[in-house]
Design a protein around this motif. Structure first.
Motif, PDB file in Angstrom:
ATOM      1  N   ASN A   1       0.791  -1.284  -0.048  1.00  0.00           N
ATOM      2  CA  ASN A   1      -0.024   0.016   0.043  1.00  0.00           C
ATOM      3  C   ASN A   1       0.922   1.323   0.015  1.00  0.00           C
ATOM      4  OD1 ASN A   1      -2.658   1.165   0.020  1.00  0.00           O
ATOM      5  ND2 ASN A   1      -2.354   1.686   1.907  1.00  0.00           N
ATOM      6  N   LEU A   2       1.824   1.092  -0.604  1.00  0.00           N
ATOM      7  CA  LEU A   2       2.651   2.388  -0.790  1.00  0.00           C
ATOM      8  C   LEU A   2       2.001   3.556  -1.470  1.00  0.00           C
ATOM      9  CD1 LEU A   2       5.714   3.733  -0.330  1.00  0.00           C
ATOM     10  CD2 LEU A   2       6.250   2.730  -2.783  1.00  0.00           C
ATOM     11  N   PHE A   3       1.378   3.119  -2.399  1.00  0.00           N
ATOM     12  CA  PHE A   3       0.280   4.190  -3.042  1.00  0.00           C
ATOM     13  C   PHE A   3      -1.149   3.554  -2.919  1.00  0.00           C
ATOM     14  CE2 PHE A   3       4.245   5.682  -5.038  1.00  0.00           C
ATOM     15  CZ  PHE A   3       4.117   6.972  -4.837  1.00  0.00           C
TER      16      PHE A   3
ATOM     17  N   ILE B   1      19.344   3.299  -5.759  1.00  0.00           N
ATOM     18  CA  ILE B   1      18.145   2.673  -5.225  1.00  0.00           C
ATOM     19  C   ILE B   1      17.122   2.835  -6.199  1.00  0.00           C
ATOM     20  CG2 ILE B   1      17.354   4.384  -3.756  1.00  0.00           C
ATOM     21  CD1 ILE B   1      16.546   2.300  -1.725  1.00  0.00           C
ATOM     22  N   SER B   2      16.303   1.862  -6.454  1.00  0.00           N
ATOM     23  CA  SER B   2      15.028   2.020  -7.191  1.00  0.00           C
ATOM     24  C   SER B   2      13.787   1.720  -6.366  1.00  0.00           C
ATOM     25  CB  SER B   2      15.235   1.353  -8.473  1.00  0.00           C
ATOM     26  OG  SER B   2      16.106   1.727  -9.268  1.00  0.00           O
ATOM     27  N   VAL B   3      12.465   2.217  -6.590  1.00  0.00           N
ATOM     28  CA  VAL B   3      11.349   1.581  -6.204  1.00  0.00           C
ATOM     29  C   VAL B   3      10.337   1.355  -7.538  1.00  0.00           C
ATOM     30  CG1 VAL B   3      10.699   3.966  -5.843  1.00  0.00           C
ATOM     31  CG2 VAL B   3       9.430   2.138  -4.907  1.00  0.00           C
ATOM     32  N   GLN B   4       9.968   0.157  -7.324  1.00  0.00           N
ATOM     33  CA  GLN B   4       8.983  -0.287  -8.626  1.00  0.00           C
ATOM     34  C   GLN B   4       7.545  -0.379  -7.808  1.00  0.00           C
ATOM     35  OE1 GLN B   4       9.791  -3.712 -11.192  1.00  0.00           O
ATOM     36  NE2 GLN B   4       7.690  -4.554 -10.445  1.00  0.00           N
ATOM     37  N   VAL B   5       6.748   0.368  -8.542  1.00  0.00           N
ATOM     38  CA  VAL B   5       5.307   0.448  -7.972  1.00  0.00           C
ATOM     39  C   VAL B   5       4.416  -0.306  -8.739  1.00  0.00           C
ATOM     40  CG1 VAL B   5       3.428   1.900  -7.422  1.00  0.00           C
ATOM     41  CG2 VAL B   5       5.914   2.749  -6.841  1.00  0.00           C
TER      42      VAL B   5
ATOM     43  N   ASP C   1       1.537  -1.495  -4.491  1.00  0.00           N
ATOM     44  CA  ASP C   1       2.661  -1.929  -3.488  1.00  0.00           C
ATOM     45  C   ASP C   1       3.932  -1.458  -4.145  1.00  0.00           C
ATOM     46  OD1 ASP C   1       0.824  -3.269  -1.778  1.00  0.00           O
ATOM     47  OD2 ASP C   1       1.321  -5.307  -2.585  1.00  0.00           O
ATOM     48  N   GLY C   2       4.936  -1.232  -3.394  1.00  0.00           N
ATOM     49  CA  GLY C   2       6.273  -0.846  -3.802  1.00  0.00           C
ATOM     50  C   GLY C   2       7.371  -1.668  -3.253  1.00  0.00           C
ATOM     51  N   LEU C   3       8.187  -1.943  -4.388  1.00  0.00           N
ATOM     52  CA  LEU C   3       9.435  -2.613  -3.993  1.00  0.00           C
ATOM     53  C   LEU C   3      10.605  -1.605  -4.087  1.00  0.00           C
ATOM     54  CD1 LEU C   3      11.142  -5.454  -3.882  1.00  0.00           C
ATOM     55  CD2 LEU C   3      11.307  -5.424  -6.301  1.00  0.00           C
ATOM     56  N   PHE C   4      11.260  -1.331  -3.101  1.00  0.00           N
ATOM     57  CA  PHE C   4      12.532  -0.804  -2.867  1.00  0.00           C
ATOM     58  C   PHE C   4      13.761  -1.772  -3.179  1.00  0.00           C
ATOM     59  CE2 PHE C   4       9.521   1.952  -0.758  1.00  0.00           C
ATOM     60  CZ  PHE C   4       9.759   3.187  -1.029  1.00  0.00           C
TER      61      PHE C   4
END
Length: 293
Positions: A39-41, A147-151, A209-212
């Protein structure tokens, strides 16, 4: 709080509560090379982005292009260097993303680029095993402090070409990469050996959802042969003290104008593309040609 240690390191953002990196999340990220934030967004935030991308008048989709995976598949992408002031820019500039990346990376970060990876149903291409720093290194960046974040814009799992990662592989350091189709791929001998002693993890994400993940984390995704589309938004950041020593086709250090989390839903601009500096691939060299407007 993280889930059971046998599962991927997973944390949860509570609606209306400011998200912060806990000591546990930092330890898990340092050990595994990634962390998932559920639930990052919110559903409303993702729904607005999705609706715009699906619109025939979408300014973002007008700048999409396809790349080959070297095995008969193609992935549609949109890529830009600076976040901009539109809705997609607010997503990459909001506190919950920028502050999390800064804390996990260990210092101030700036926006390196954002891309959308659009795998269509039945035809979406694969991404070869690779590390992002495997080719970002060539842009004159000395250290893997990135670093990256995939949403997830759509629900993602292995069935529709979701991400797979090798837990702890960021500790291997940078692996040599070569060209596979229009992609960079890691040395497969090293990948095969890593898979013998490290855990491969399917990153199953629900929309929002987000993946850092660390820039040296090995990751891949298969072709999407399912009837389910898989779209994703990926913002990438570099440490401010790790700027490239030479100009290249991604941005060098530019102070990041962070905005409150409320700025995402508070933004109604889906048309202003000025200053984002979109890219398109040069088929002769596989480099990117910037669209500077």
């Amino acid at each position: 709080m993280a889930d059971n240690s046998s599962c991927p390191p997973t944390f949860h953002r509570q609606p209306g509560v400011k998200f912060d990196v806990t000591d546990e999340m930092q330890r898990d990220y340092n050990e595994s090379g990634f962390a998932i934030v559920r639930n990052l967004f919110s559903g409303d935030e993702i729904s607005r982005l999705r609706s715009n991308l699906e619109s025939p008048d979408s300014e973002l989709m007008k700048r999409s292009y396809s790349i080959s995976d070297g095995d008969g598949g193609f992935v549609k992408m949109i890529l830009w260097n600076h976040p901009g002031n539109d809705y997609s820019g607010m997503m990459g500039r909001c506190e919950r993303v920028v502050d999390t990346c800064s804390k996990l990376a260990g210092g101030e970060v700036f926006h390196y680029h954002t891309k959308m990876v659009l795998k269509e149903a039945f035809t979406g291409g694969a991404f070869q095993w690779h590390q992002d720093y495997g080719y970002w290194y060539l842009n004159g960046i000395l250290r893997p402090d990135m670093i990256s974040v995939q949403v997830a814009i759509d629900d993602a799992d292995r069935g529709n070409g979701g991400l797979q990662v090798v837990r702890g592989s960021h500790k291997m350091g940078r692996i040599d990469h070569g060209r596979v189709g229009q992609q960079a791929g890691a040395d497969l001998e090293r990948v095969e050996q890593a898979l013998k002693v490290m855990q491969k993890v399917d990153v199953d994400l629900k929309a929002g959802d987000g993946l850092f993940f660390h820039c040296n984390l090995l990751h891949t995704s298969s072709q999407n042969k399912s009837p389910r589309r898989r779209w994703a938004y990926i913002s990438c950041y570099n440490r401010a003290d790790n700027d490239s020593y030479k100009d290249h086709f991604h941005s060098r250090y530019t102070p990041l104008d962070k905005v409150p989390d409320s700025a995402v839903l508070g933004c109604d601009d889906f048309v202003t593309m000025d200053g984002k500096w979109f890219h398109r691939p040069d088929e002769s060299s596989y480099d990117y040609i910037p669209e500077k407007k």
